[in-house]
Structure formats: C-alpha cells, structure tokens
Design a protein around this motif. Structure first.
Motif, PDB file in Angstrom:
ATOM      1  N   SER B 108       0.507  -1.128   0.160  1.00  0.00           N
ATOM      2  CA  SER B 108       0.100  -0.050   0.072  1.00  0.00           C
ATOM      3  C   SER B 108       0.591   1.299   0.086  1.00  0.00           C
ATOM      4  CB  SER B 108      -1.124  -0.099   1.261  1.00  0.00           C
ATOM      5  OG  SER B 108      -0.546  -0.032   2.263  1.00  0.00           O
ATOM      6  N   ARG B 110       3.662   1.394  -0.972  1.00  0.00           N
ATOM      7  CA  ARG B 110       4.050   2.106  -2.799  1.00  0.00           C
ATOM      8  C   ARG B 110       3.286   1.887  -4.346  1.00  0.00           C
ATOM      9  NH1 ARG B 110      10.017  -0.756  -3.435  1.00  0.00           N
ATOM     10  NH2 ARG B 110       9.309  -0.292  -5.527  1.00  0.00           N
ATOM     11  N   THR B 111       1.858   1.291  -3.913  1.00  0.00           N
ATOM     12  CA  THR B 111       1.141   2.098  -4.845  1.00  0.00           C
ATOM     13  C   THR B 111       0.682   2.934  -4.650  1.00  0.00           C
ATOM     14  OG1 THR B 111      -0.223   0.875  -3.810  1.00  0.00           O
ATOM     15  CG2 THR B 111       1.012  -0.210  -4.947  1.00  0.00           C
ATOM     16  N   THR B 112       0.389   3.390  -3.297  1.00  0.00           N
ATOM     17  CA  THR B 112      -0.282   5.027  -2.974  1.00  0.00           C
ATOM     18  C   THR B 112       0.402   5.981  -3.929  1.00  0.00           C
ATOM     19  OG1 THR B 112      -0.608   4.341  -1.227  1.00  0.00           O
ATOM     20  CG2 THR B 112      -1.495   6.839  -1.561  1.00  0.00           C
ATOM     21  N   LYS B 113      -0.281   6.882  -4.491  1.00  0.00           N
ATOM     22  CA  LYS B 113       0.352   8.499  -5.118  1.00  0.00           C
ATOM     23  C   LYS B 113       0.395   9.095  -4.262  1.00  0.00           C
ATOM     24  CE  LYS B 113      -0.909   6.228  -9.663  1.00  0.00           C
ATOM     25  NZ  LYS B 113      -1.548   5.247  -9.123  1.00  0.00           N
ATOM     26  N   TRP B 114       1.089   8.817  -3.385  1.00  0.00           N
ATOM     27  CA  TRP B 114       1.750   9.897  -2.402  1.00  0.00           C
ATOM     28  C   TRP B 114       1.219  11.699  -2.644  1.00  0.00           C
ATOM     29  CZ3 TRP B 114       0.202   8.688   2.309  1.00  0.00           C
ATOM     30  CH2 TRP B 114       1.060   7.276   2.488  1.00  0.00           C
ATOM     31  N   ASN B 115       1.569  12.643  -4.089  1.00  0.00           N
ATOM     32  CA  ASN B 115       1.682  13.556  -4.173  1.00  0.00           C
ATOM     33  C   ASN B 115       0.331  13.832  -4.431  1.00  0.00           C
ATOM     34  OD1 ASN B 115       4.278  13.632  -3.927  1.00  0.00           O
ATOM     35  ND2 ASN B 115       5.030  12.582  -5.876  1.00  0.00           N
ATOM     36  N   GLU B 116      -0.130  12.904  -4.787  1.00  0.00           N
ATOM     37  CA  GLU B 116      -1.824  13.750  -5.767  1.00  0.00           C
ATOM     38  C   GLU B 116      -2.349  13.672  -4.193  1.00  0.00           C
ATOM     39  OE1 GLU B 116      -3.196  10.730  -8.477  1.00  0.00           O
ATOM     40  OE2 GLU B 116      -0.743  11.001  -9.926  1.00  0.00           O
ATOM     41  N   LEU B 117      -2.112  12.986  -3.047  1.00  0.00           N
ATOM     42  CA  LEU B 117      -3.281  12.614  -2.483  1.00  0.00           C
ATOM     43  C   LEU B 117      -3.554  13.398  -0.695  1.00  0.00           C
ATOM     44  CD1 LEU B 117      -4.792   9.809  -1.897  1.00  0.00           C
ATOM     45  CD2 LEU B 117      -3.292   9.556   0.570  1.00  0.00           C
ATOM     46  N   ASN B 120      -1.090  17.295  -1.036  1.00  0.00           N
ATOM     47  CA  ASN B 120      -1.338  18.858  -1.237  1.00  0.00           C
ATOM     48  C   ASN B 120      -2.438  19.478  -1.742  1.00  0.00           C
ATOM     49  OD1 ASN B 120       1.146  18.608  -2.367  1.00  0.00           O
ATOM     50  ND2 ASN B 120       1.170  17.546  -4.072  1.00  0.00           N
TER      51      ASN B 120
END
Lengths: 118, 184
Positions: B108, B110-117, B120
């Motif tokens: 989870s 690795r697959t989470t797109k932290w920057n979009e989440l 910001n």
C-alpha cells in the motif's frame, strides 16, 4: 495554525523537565537508607502475598469497559458544545437522540446489575 | 519546521513502538505504548487532525490503556512464560501474520500516489478542528453519528453479557442483601 502548538510543546518540556529535575535532585540530595521494610510494597499495612498476576473479579473489568464506552460518548459532546448555537435545533435533537440511546444503555447495564458493588 | 517536528515525532513513535515489542515485562510494554500514543497524537496534529489528536490522548492514552493493563493482568503471564510447549507454533503463527502485514503495508505504501493525495489538496488547515468537525457531524453525518450511539449501546450489552450473572440487591431490616443468579 501549527505555531499555536508552541505553548503545548513548551508545557510538555516544562513538565518533563520538572519531573526529571525533581528525580535527579532528590537522588543527589536525599539521604540513602536501605531497609528491607522500606522497600516493601506496602511499608505499612497488610503484608502482601503472591504477585500481581492473579485472578480477580470481573467487576473491575466491566466497570473499566463501561468507563471507556461512556468516555467516547462524552468526547462527542466537545464538538457539539462549541457549535451549539450554530447548529440550531438539528444539532440539539441529534445530540438528544444520541444521549437518549446511551442513557438507555446505562439504564440497561444498571438494571442488569453491572454497577452493583459488594 | 514541520519537517523537523515530523522527524522528531516519528522517531519518538518508532522508538517507543520498538520498546513495546522488546520489553520482557508486559506492564512496561503497556507504559511504552502510552508514550507511543503521544507520538502518534503529534503526527495527527501535523496532518491537521487536531480534534483526533486530543481524542487520541484522552481516550487511547487515558482510558483504553487501562483496559490493556487489565488484559495483561488477566492473562496470568507467569504461567505462560514458564510453558515451553506451543512456543514454536506460536512463533510461526506470529511470523506468518506479521509477514503478511509487512507485505500489505509495503504494497500500500508503494502503490499510493502520495503526491496526488491529501497533502497537496488540503488548503484548509482547520479541517480537523473540533469546530469544523462538529458542524459536519451534526449536519452531513448525523445518521452515522446516531449509528455510533447504537454501536456503543451494543458494546454495553456485550459487556453486560460478559458478567453472566445478575446481582440483585435488596434491603431487609436495614441489612443489604445481595443475590447472584445466572443470566442466560
């Protein structure tokens, strides 16, 4: 917003610092007298036997679980109380029903004898 | 500044979590867990969840730790420690479960797109205060809030069922008499 937490951090540091200060100072300044009776669990009173890990009545556990449950109930009063005027009647009746459910819960526990202590 | 606070709080949390799992004395583990909850509460503050941070300290570090202590006391750990039997089975079950949890977490993270989440998108730093939370709780989320009440009620019923015995109390000639009887 986060800078508002500076007093909290300062208070935490003062609390930790004071506790450490008192412990260190008493360690340095206090007289050292070693005595088996002094290091007993209860210096005065009933002699202990066995250790702390033993069977005890379920009543203690039930009281503490009930405490946690109604602690959670009271937590919900905070965001309600500071919004009381803005929320109007909807908020009032919402909280009324919520507290009604939990009053029923405490009456249920009471009726079943969960609060009896002998 | 936030980064420094995050690093300090993370180190506190990780260190105390390691202390929790490495202590021989379970009561010491529980006390380290209190420390851990304080670190987590600080991390909640950094995320803007101010009310949740306060609840974390009041409910978790305060009330739920008492329950943990009760459970530790009830487990009668002296006997468990002396028992050699079942140690291998217990350890292998623990290894499998914690391995699966590690896989889940790694996946989870690795697959989470932290920057979009989240980070910001949150422009409102006050979204997690008690004021904002209260106004949402009693307008949009009024029904789930009532369900929380019913859930707590269900928990009370569960606790009463734990007791299994009904204790009735009556006063006769100024003497309190208690009677215990089994409840189905």
């Amino acid at each position: 917003m986060l800078s508002e937490y500076l007093p909290v951090v300062i208070q935490l540091l003062i609390a930790i610092g004071f506790a450490a200060f008192v412990l260190i100072v008493t360690h340095i300044l206090g007289p050292k007298r070693y005595d088996p009776i002094k290091h007993d669990t209860y210096e005065c009173g009933v002699d202990y036997y066995g250790n702390a890990q033993r069977k005890f009545a379920i009543k203690f556990y039930i009281i503490s679980v009930l405490f946690v449950l109604f602690d959670v109930e009271v937590i919900f009063l905070y965001p309600w109380a500071i919004n009381l005027v803005d929320l109007g009647w909807q908020g009032f009746w919402g909280m009324f029903v919520f507290l009604g459910i939990l009053t029923f819960a405490i009456l249920f526990a009471w009726k079943k004898g969960a609060l009896e202590w002998e | 500044m936030i980064k420094i606070a995050f690093i300090i709080l993370s180190l506190i949390s990780i260190f105390s979590a390691l202390m929790v799992i490495s202590r021989k004395n379970p009561v010491a583990s529980v006390l380290w867990l209190v420390f851990h909850f304080f670190g987590i509460a600080g991390l909640y503050v950094l995320l803007g969840a101010h009310f949740l941070a306060a609840v974390q300290i009041i409910v978790y570090a305060g009330a739920i730790m008492v329950l943990f202590l009760f459970v530790v006391m009830m487990l009668n750990l002296n006997l468990v420690n002396n028992e050699k039997r079942g140690k291998i089975i217990g350890k292998s079950i623990g290894a499998v479960v914690s391995g699966l949890v590690l896989v889940l977490f790694t996946y989870s993270i690795r697959t989470t797109k932290w920057n979009e989440l989240f980070f910001n998108q949150v422009t409102d730093q006050e979204w997690g205060t008690a004021v904002k939370l209260g106004s949402l709780l009693f307008s949009n989320w009024l029904v789930p809030f009532q369900i929380v009440g019913i859930l707590l009620f269900a928990a009370v019923i569960g606790v009463v069922a734990l007791m299994k015995r009904k204790i009735t109390r009556k006063v006769e000639n100024g003497i309190v008499i208690t009677q215990e009887e089994d409840v189905a």
